[in-house]
Scaffold this active site. Sequence first.
Site, PDB file in Angstrom:
ATOM      1  N   HIS A  49       1.322   4.436  -9.620  1.00 28.82           N
ATOM      2  CA  HIS A  49       1.437   4.451 -11.082  1.00 28.82           C
ATOM      3  C   HIS A  49       1.090   3.084 -11.646  1.00 28.82           C
ATOM      4  O   HIS A  49       1.006   2.094 -10.917  1.00 28.82           O
ATOM      5  CB  HIS A  49       2.820   4.926 -11.526  1.00 28.82           C
ATOM      6  N   HIS A  51       2.347   0.580 -13.183  1.00 26.91           N
ATOM      7  CA  HIS A  51       3.295  -0.480 -13.499  1.00 26.91           C
ATOM      8  C   HIS A  51       2.868  -1.742 -12.760  1.00 26.91           C
ATOM      9  O   HIS A  51       2.400  -1.683 -11.620  1.00 26.91           O
ATOM     10  CB  HIS A  51       4.727  -0.083 -13.103  1.00 26.91           C
ATOM     11  N   ASP A  53       4.156  -4.124 -11.136  1.00 29.22           N
ATOM     12  CA  ASP A  53       4.578  -4.500  -9.775  1.00 29.22           C
ATOM     13  C   ASP A  53       3.792  -3.751  -8.702  1.00 29.22           C
ATOM     14  O   ASP A  53       3.776  -4.158  -7.547  1.00 29.22           O
ATOM     15  CB  ASP A  53       6.094  -4.309  -9.581  1.00 29.22           C
ATOM     16  N   HIS A  54       3.088  -2.672  -9.076  1.00 28.12           N
ATOM     17  CA  HIS A  54       2.332  -1.886  -8.091  1.00 28.12           C
ATOM     18  C   HIS A  54       0.822  -2.133  -8.130  1.00 28.12           C
ATOM     19  O   HIS A  54       0.108  -1.659  -7.254  1.00 28.12           O
ATOM     20  CB  HIS A  54       2.606  -0.384  -8.291  1.00 28.12           C
ATOM     21  N   HIS A 126       9.124   9.570 -12.985  1.00 25.55           N
ATOM     22  CA  HIS A 126       9.400   8.145 -13.241  1.00 25.55           C
ATOM     23  C   HIS A 126       9.305   7.902 -14.742  1.00 25.55           C
ATOM     24  O   HIS A 126       9.854   8.658 -15.521  1.00 25.55           O
ATOM     25  CB  HIS A 126       8.406   7.318 -12.412  1.00 25.55           C
ATOM     26  N   ASP A 197       7.605   5.176  -7.324  1.00 24.01           N
ATOM     27  CA  ASP A 197       8.853   4.981  -8.078  1.00 24.01           C
ATOM     28  C   ASP A 197       9.242   6.322  -8.674  1.00 24.01           C
ATOM     29  O   ASP A 197       8.433   6.959  -9.350  1.00 24.01           O
ATOM     30  CB  ASP A 197       8.638   3.997  -9.238  1.00 24.01           C
ATOM     31  N   HIS A 255      11.665  -1.355  -2.207  1.00 23.38           N
ATOM     32  CA  HIS A 255      11.734  -1.447  -3.666  1.00 23.38           C
ATOM     33  C   HIS A 255      13.178  -1.478  -4.164  1.00 23.38           C
ATOM     34  O   HIS A 255      13.495  -0.902  -5.194  1.00 23.38           O
ATOM     35  CB  HIS A 255      10.982  -0.230  -4.265  1.00 23.38           C
TER      36      HIS A 255
HETATM   37 ZN   LIG Z   1       8.051  -0.364  -9.178  1.00 16.20          ZN
HETATM   38 ZN   LIG Z   2       7.490   1.814 -11.898  1.00 16.15          ZN
END
Ligand SMILES: [Zn+2]
Ligand SMILES: [Zn+2]
Length: 299
Positions: A49, A51, A53-54, A126, A197, A255
């Site tokens: 996805h 976001h 952090d990914h 999510h 997530d 995570h």
């Molecule tokens: Zn994440």
């Molecule tokens: Zn996320």
Amino acid sequence: MPTEGRNLPAFAAEFNGWVLLFDSGEDIQRQIGRAGIGLNKRMCVFITHMHADHILGLPGLLLRLSLLGRIRPLRIFGPEGLIEYVKMNQETINLGTTFEATVQTIKTGLIFSAEDLSVNAFEVDHRGTAFGYRMTYQRPTGKFLPERALNLGVPRGPLWKALASGDSVTLDDGRLVTPEEVTGPKPRPLTLVYSGDTRPCQALRDAAAGSDLMICEAMYTSDEAGIAHERGHMTAESAAQIALEADVRLLALTHYSPRYGDGSVILAEASAIFPRTILARDLMRIELGNTDEPVVLEH
Ligand SMILES: [Zn+2]
Ligand SMILES: [Zn+2]
């Protein structure tokens, strides 16, 4: 956020000359080097996805692959927005690549297959569109049986190798020998599931059913279940509950929030429900298929 010794989400699955990379957290380019993964192999990237952090590591990864002179094409799969993200990087910071990079937005179902390998995406729960992935690998043959090969008159050497890799061979006298004649029964397929997530959801439960390895987020402990739900995440307890219902062979938790330090409280909560649980650590390797159960090798 990254902490001392823990980077952002990303893992690589290596199969028969393939590298499948799932998510690209910041600094993935250095971690992939440290992990000793060959960067000119056949490779795909699957993003769960959009976001930060990914995906923050993706431009750095493309840059590194180019600096190393990669030639083989690279396919990148992920949700809506990924094409614009890569394009924006190409245009604003002049991120060209030495290889052909194609970005494909995905829906649920089979999204990639090659030889004996397939990857399915399933939608998780999510914030915004988010996917998990299930990867299946069917080894082409069972165990190679040298006595049978010798009995059939197949000389030791390259022909053995070809048969063991699933190819038929023709002998000097014109006889055809198939892999089935000189190998044992095919082992069961190996499956690996990555949650991305997500809140606990049925799609993850279904995808994880009977898998060898489930890599799952566990952002919070159960006393923060309210916050976990609100922010679209999982608790260690719910991850373990899903692993138990899905009867996976090994659950690797990742995570988790930096507030839990070394994660021992996350591990303790999950293990009480599902004992075959470990905490995923940076550069940890998990070997599937050589024995019936996954084998964890610390770096
Ligand atoms: Zn994440
Ligand atoms: Zn996320």
